[in-house]
Enzyme design. Sequence first.
Site, PDB file in Angstrom:
ATOM      1  N   LYS A 196       0.871  -1.173   0.000  1.00 46.04           N
ATOM      2  CA  LYS A 196       0.000   0.000   0.000  1.00 46.04           C
ATOM      3  C   LYS A 196       0.907   1.222   0.000  1.00 46.04           C
ATOM      4  O   LYS A 196       1.465   1.597   1.018  1.00 46.04           O
ATOM      5  CB  LYS A 196      -0.899  -0.007   1.249  1.00 46.04           C
ATOM      6  CG  LYS A 196      -2.218   0.789   1.092  1.00 46.04           C
ATOM      7  CD  LYS A 196      -2.039   2.277   0.910  1.00 46.04           C
ATOM      8  CE  LYS A 196      -1.740   2.972   2.227  1.00 46.04           C
ATOM      9  NZ  LYS A 196      -1.686   4.487   2.042  1.00 46.04           N
ATOM     10  N   GLU A 270      10.005   1.614  10.590  1.00 47.49           N
ATOM     11  CA  GLU A 270      10.989   2.694  10.435  1.00 47.49           C
ATOM     12  C   GLU A 270      10.193   3.983  10.518  1.00 47.49           C
ATOM     13  O   GLU A 270       9.428   4.305   9.620  1.00 47.49           O
ATOM     14  CB  GLU A 270      11.713   2.557   9.092  1.00 47.49           C
ATOM     15  CG  GLU A 270      12.987   3.387   9.034  1.00 47.49           C
ATOM     16  CD  GLU A 270      12.747   4.760   8.444  1.00 47.49           C
ATOM     17  OE1 GLU A 270      12.622   5.729   9.247  1.00 47.49           O
ATOM     18  OE2 GLU A 270      12.672   4.885   7.223  1.00 47.49           O
ATOM     19  N   CYS A 304      13.242  11.391   6.920  1.00 44.38           N
ATOM     20  CA  CYS A 304      13.128  10.976   8.319  1.00 44.38           C
ATOM     21  C   CYS A 304      14.451  11.096   9.054  1.00 44.38           C
ATOM     22  O   CYS A 304      14.473  11.286  10.271  1.00 44.38           O
ATOM     23  CB  CYS A 304      12.588   9.552   8.408  1.00 44.38           C
ATOM     24  SG  CYS A 304      13.542   8.358   7.435  1.00 44.38           S
ATOM     25  N   GLU A 405       9.179  16.502  15.012  1.00 43.56           N
ATOM     26  CA  GLU A 405       9.596  16.337  13.621  1.00 43.56           C
ATOM     27  C   GLU A 405       8.789  17.265  12.719  1.00 43.56           C
ATOM     28  O   GLU A 405       7.583  17.112  12.578  1.00 43.56           O
ATOM     29  CB  GLU A 405       9.410  14.882  13.183  1.00 43.56           C
ATOM     30  CG  GLU A 405       9.976  14.602  11.814  1.00 43.56           C
ATOM     31  CD  GLU A 405       9.913  13.138  11.447  1.00 43.56           C
ATOM     32  OE1 GLU A 405      10.868  12.625  10.845  1.00 43.56           O
ATOM     33  OE2 GLU A 405       8.885  12.496  11.759  1.00 43.56           O
TER      34      GLU A 405
END
Length: 508
Positions: A196, A270, A304, A405
Amino acid sequence: MELEHYTGSVQENHQQASEEAQSFGTFEAWIGGSSHPAESGETFETRDPVVDEPILSVPRCDEVDVDAAVEAAQDAFENEWGNATPAERSEALLEWVSVLRDNIEELAILESLDVGKPLSYAKGEVNKGIDFIEYYANICRAEGGKEIAAANDAHIYTRREPYGVVGCVTPWNYPLVLTSWKIGPALAAGNAVVLKPAEQSPLTALRIAELSEGVLPDGVFNVVPGFGQEAGAPLTGHSDVQKVSFTGEDVTGEEVMKSAASNITPVTLELGGKSPFVVFPDADIEQAAETVAGSITYNTGQSCDACSRALVHEDVRDEFVEKLVEEMESHTIGDTLAEGTTFGPLVSEAQYEKVTSYLELGVEEGATLATGGNAVEAEGTDDGWFVEPAVFVDADNDMRIAQEEIFGPVETVITFSDYDEAIELANDVEFGLAAGVATENGSLAHRAAADIDAGSVWVNKFYGRTVTGSPFGGFKRSGMGRECSRDTLNAYTQEKTVHVPIDQDPTL
């Protein structure tokens, strides 16, 4: 198609590229070796962030489509792929790699349009993604079990066996690279895959699936585009999915774990990061500034592992900030299809709103904006989601801009006075994905690398570079498991131990 292929205005270039993209393939769900619309008939648009125009529409898959894809994957695993030898799997994957390499140019155009990457960068990433599939296609031939010399009256050995159906969910920032990190080892290990992709950037995943036709057995690789709750959740919680691999933000990772837990399904996660780059006073300051600027601006900071916190010794702070600002201001912002562009837009309006809200928040918290942060327009369009690379100084590590973040081109500079404070600041976040260290002292570099809580630590330069064979993954809220390495194959297999008695007094 090379970069000079696009020579018009921004609008003309992107209209031309969008029309070309529509001719590359069908861009429907790929289930059981063929294209399918969503069972519901619904579609959604994927949009070009440079001009904020639709590229094309793709199926909006839901639980019904996921069920069909999982069933196709299960059939392919049980009837062919799961019983194939490593050599047979390797040959099929290498043939697919060859087909993908023949189509690098179109894959790069799709990647550039979908995410807003400069086309030259997108081409490099496509090559890198294919490299990872090729890597696992090669090394799977050498993998196997081991003999255990534990007893004289038994032959004890282990087998590595694939799980069966693996469900993969990938993010929008590096669509093809992060897809390859998952499907490369999963397929090489003998599993069938249902993928997906992120709804913002499904095009390269759909296209590489089409390019597997006639190369991989039907049903071995399936792609169901759609939204998280409608397609992602049914996949990660599916009772016939034996392994889940997810890359995305940490809060969604929590939900993936909960979803997989109901079936005791193993997961690889992750997740996010708030990575430090520690600049010690003996560092090459110019190189350190170049490295930090390169990390936080590449892919418009939507990485990331971007080193979004520069922790700089107070003695070299002013010099570092001066060099950093120069580097941040040196980028060419503009049409991602034009040669020379080094900095594109954020991926979507939602991401633009998020990043600009943090820019406002940083000022409110008391940090000083040393450069950037303004909304800008690429020449020839005023509809893209562009924002200048920004640097905050006079910041504290407890500010939200230093803890959360942002996922945009926003660097926060924080000073320290000694080694212990540097390490304390580096580790004083919930994440632990990556880190950097700048120093000319080898002993200091090794000591800091050991003391920083992060899954990857780069010293001096090449920050963020992931190469085939080097493990990548995080500590703390940055996830669990490792990708990119030889050992990743084991994450997509189960170990079985076989005990065979040996007669100590055989008769002939």
